[in-house]
Design a protein around this motif. Structure first.
Motif, PDB file in Angstrom:
ATOM      1  N   ASN A  21       0.802  -1.225   0.000  1.00  0.00           N
ATOM      2  CA  ASN A  21       0.000   0.000   0.000  1.00  0.00           C
ATOM      3  C   ASN A  21       0.832   1.271   0.000  1.00  0.00           C
ATOM      4  N   GLN A  22       2.130   1.152   0.003  1.00  0.00           N
ATOM      5  CA  GLN A  22       2.990   2.317   0.129  1.00  0.00           C
ATOM      6  C   GLN A  22       3.644   2.693  -1.185  1.00  0.00           C
ATOM      7  N   TRP A  23       2.826   2.942  -2.205  1.00  0.00           N
ATOM      8  CA  TRP A  23       3.368   3.352  -3.486  1.00  0.00           C
ATOM      9  C   TRP A  23       2.401   4.284  -4.198  1.00  0.00           C
ATOM     10  N   VAL A  24       2.962   5.056  -5.089  1.00  0.00           N
ATOM     11  CA  VAL A  24       2.194   5.894  -6.005  1.00  0.00           C
ATOM     12  C   VAL A  24       2.503   5.362  -7.396  1.00  0.00           C
ATOM     13  N   GLY A  25       1.474   5.138  -8.207  1.00  0.00           N
ATOM     14  CA  GLY A  25       1.694   4.557  -9.521  1.00  0.00           C
ATOM     15  C   GLY A  25       1.210   5.432 -10.647  1.00  0.00           C
ATOM     16  N   TYR A  26       1.899   5.352 -11.748  1.00  0.00           N
ATOM     17  CA  TYR A  26       1.538   6.043 -12.981  1.00  0.00           C
ATOM     18  C   TYR A  26       1.390   4.988 -14.066  1.00  0.00           C
ATOM     19  N   GLN A  27       0.347   5.078 -14.868  1.00  0.00           N
ATOM     20  CA  GLN A  27       0.171   4.126 -15.961  1.00  0.00           C
ATOM     21  C   GLN A  27       0.474   4.803 -17.281  1.00  0.00           C
ATOM     22  N   LEU A  28       1.337   4.178 -18.070  1.00  0.00           N
ATOM     23  CA  LEU A  28       1.633   4.639 -19.421  1.00  0.00           C
ATOM     24  C   LEU A  28       0.955   3.675 -20.380  1.00  0.00           C
ATOM     25  N   THR A  29       0.199   4.205 -21.326  1.00  0.00           N
ATOM     26  CA  THR A  29      -0.460   3.369 -22.319  1.00  0.00           C
ATOM     27  C   THR A  29       0.223   3.587 -23.658  1.00  0.00           C
ATOM     28  N   ILE A  30       0.741   2.509 -24.212  1.00  0.00           N
ATOM     29  CA  ILE A  30       1.434   2.575 -25.503  1.00  0.00           C
ATOM     30  C   ILE A  30       0.398   2.300 -26.585  1.00  0.00           C
ATOM     31  N   GLY A  31       0.270   3.220 -27.512  1.00  0.00           N
ATOM     32  CA  GLY A  31      -0.764   3.152 -28.542  1.00  0.00           C
ATOM     33  C   GLY A  31      -0.682   1.905 -29.408  1.00  0.00           C
ATOM     34  N   ASP A  32      -1.820   1.537 -29.971  1.00  0.00           N
ATOM     35  CA  ASP A  32      -1.900   0.381 -30.863  1.00  0.00           C
ATOM     36  C   ASP A  32      -0.908   0.531 -32.011  1.00  0.00           C
ATOM     37  N   GLY A  33      -0.236  -0.555 -32.338  1.00  0.00           N
ATOM     38  CA  GLY A  33       0.711  -0.561 -33.442  1.00  0.00           C
ATOM     39  C   GLY A  33       2.057   0.057 -33.115  1.00  0.00           C
ATOM     40  N   LYS A  34       2.271   0.431 -31.849  1.00  0.00           N
ATOM     41  CA  LYS A  34       3.533   1.062 -31.440  1.00  0.00           C
ATOM     42  C   LYS A  34       4.208   0.238 -30.356  1.00  0.00           C
ATOM     43  N   THR A  35       5.508   0.422 -30.208  1.00  0.00           N
ATOM     44  CA  THR A  35       6.258  -0.133 -29.096  1.00  0.00           C
ATOM     45  C   THR A  35       7.007   1.012 -28.423  1.00  0.00           C
ATOM     46  N   PHE A  36       7.363   0.815 -27.170  1.00  0.00           N
ATOM     47  CA  PHE A  36       8.102   1.830 -26.417  1.00  0.00           C
ATOM     48  C   PHE A  36       9.273   1.136 -25.736  1.00  0.00           C
ATOM     49  N   SER A  37      10.485   1.604 -26.002  1.00  0.00           N
ATOM     50  CA  SER A  37      11.692   1.082 -25.359  1.00  0.00           C
ATOM     51  C   SER A  37      12.168   2.135 -24.370  1.00  0.00           C
ATOM     52  N   ILE A  38      12.096   1.816 -23.082  1.00  0.00           N
ATOM     53  CA  ILE A  38      12.442   2.768 -22.028  1.00  0.00           C
ATOM     54  C   ILE A  38      13.956   2.819 -21.866  1.00  0.00           C
ATOM     55  N   THR A  39      14.498   4.045 -21.859  1.00  0.00           N
ATOM     56  CA  THR A  39      15.942   4.222 -21.696  1.00  0.00           C
ATOM     57  C   THR A  39      16.302   4.943 -20.406  1.00  0.00           C
ATOM     58  N   GLY A  40      15.302   5.487 -19.709  1.00  0.00           N
ATOM     59  CA  GLY A  40      15.606   6.180 -18.460  1.00  0.00           C
ATOM     60  C   GLY A  40      14.355   6.649 -17.751  1.00  0.00           C
ATOM     61  N   ALA A  41      14.532   7.062 -16.512  1.00  0.00           N
ATOM     62  CA  ALA A  41      13.438   7.601 -15.711  1.00  0.00           C
ATOM     63  C   ALA A  41      14.010   8.584 -14.706  1.00  0.00           C
ATOM     64  N   HIS A  42      13.204   9.569 -14.345  1.00  0.00           N
ATOM     65  CA  HIS A  42      13.607  10.568 -13.362  1.00  0.00           C
ATOM     66  C   HIS A  42      12.387  10.901 -12.520  1.00  0.00           C
ATOM     67  N   ALA A  43      12.526  10.773 -11.221  1.00  0.00           N
ATOM     68  CA  ALA A  43      11.439  11.112 -10.311  1.00  0.00           C
ATOM     69  C   ALA A  43      11.961  12.065  -9.253  1.00  0.00           C
ATOM     70  N   THR A 127      12.206   5.364 -26.629  1.00  0.00           N
ATOM     71  CA  THR A 127      12.008   5.449 -28.069  1.00  0.00           C
ATOM     72  C   THR A 127      10.706   4.764 -28.445  1.00  0.00           C
ATOM     73  N   VAL A 128       9.885   5.471 -29.224  1.00  0.00           N
ATOM     74  CA  VAL A 128       8.640   4.901 -29.746  1.00  0.00           C
ATOM     75  C   VAL A 128       8.923   4.427 -31.166  1.00  0.00           C
ATOM     76  N   ALA A 129       8.447   3.232 -31.489  1.00  0.00           N
ATOM     77  CA  ALA A 129       8.634   2.682 -32.831  1.00  0.00           C
ATOM     78  C   ALA A 129       7.347   2.001 -33.275  1.00  0.00           C
ATOM     79  N   THR A 130       7.258   1.752 -34.559  1.00  0.00           N
ATOM     80  CA  THR A 130       6.131   0.992 -35.089  1.00  0.00           C
ATOM     81  C   THR A 130       6.323  -0.462 -34.716  1.00  0.00           C
ATOM     82  N   ASN A 131       5.261  -1.086 -34.231  1.00  0.00           N
ATOM     83  CA  ASN A 131       5.319  -2.486 -33.812  1.00  0.00           C
ATOM     84  C   ASN A 131       5.455  -3.379 -35.041  1.00  0.00           C
ATOM     85  N   THR A 132       6.590  -4.060 -35.124  1.00  0.00           N
ATOM     86  CA  THR A 132       6.812  -4.955 -36.261  1.00  0.00           C
ATOM     87  C   THR A 132       6.561  -6.415 -35.895  1.00  0.00           C
ATOM     88  N   LYS A 133       6.141  -6.662 -34.674  1.00  0.00           N
ATOM     89  CA  LYS A 133       5.839  -8.039 -34.264  1.00  0.00           C
ATOM     90  C   LYS A 133       4.522  -8.488 -34.874  1.00  0.00           C
TER      91      LYS A 133
END
Length: 168
Positions: A21-43, A127-133
């Motif tokens: 119960n001790q967390w704050v969460g953020y949801q990221l939704t990656i659009g249809d047909g896209k992929t997202f490769s996370i390279t970093g985060a800053h809070a 980086t956002v890319a077109t989903n080739t899978k």
């Protein structure tokens, strides 16, 4: 880049470890047909009095993809958790070509009495890319028709974990 400018706050509990119960969460939704490769985060985090320990976690559903090392912040201080995955091959591999919903959580605990913490700023870069899978459709029906319900049918990308649950 996703930036959350929300002043999310949460009460912490007196404990020696992280609690569900001790967390704050953020949801990221990656659009249809896209992929997202996370390279970093800053809070950024603002804490009241006493000493707090916190960490950042990235998950897809119930699968935890990455958990940072613990960080400590103390007495009315804004502290930063900066994560750069460019030299972390294992993290980059787990955070590559993500689809669907991704959750970024910031966990907190403290050793003192119950207090609050505030997350004024969160940035996730990548980086956002077109989903080739290849995509495939999972269909499931009860037989006989009124025998129960089935959850989990839908369209999925190649490599996604899929769970199908039948309830009588």
């Amino acid at each position: 880049t996703y930036t959350g400018l929300h002043y999310c706050w949460r009460k912490t509990q007196k404990t020696s470890d992280y609690d569900d119960n001790q967390w704050v969460g953020y949801q990221l939704t990656i659009g249809d047909g896209k992929t997202f490769s996370i390279t970093g985060a800053h809070a950024e985090i603002f804490v009241g009095d006493n000493t707090y320990t916190w960490k950042l976690q990235i998950a897809k559903g119930t699968d935890v993809l990455y958990t940072s090392e613990n960080q400590t912040a103390s007495k009315t201080k804004t502290d930063n958790l900066v994560l750069d995955f460019s030299s972390d091959a294992a993290a980059l591999a787990k955070l590559k070509d993500l689809t669907g919903n991704i959750t970024v959580r910031i966990y907190m605990y403290q050793a003192g009495s119950q207090k609050y913490f505030v997350i004024p700023y969160l940035t996730v870069t990548g980086t956002v890319a077109t989903n080739t899978k290849n995509t495939c459709t999972v269909t499931a029906t009860a037989n006989p028709e009124n025998a129960g319900t089935i959850e989990g049918a839908g369209s999925y990308s190649e490599g996604d974990k899929v769970s199908v649950t039948a309830t009588p």
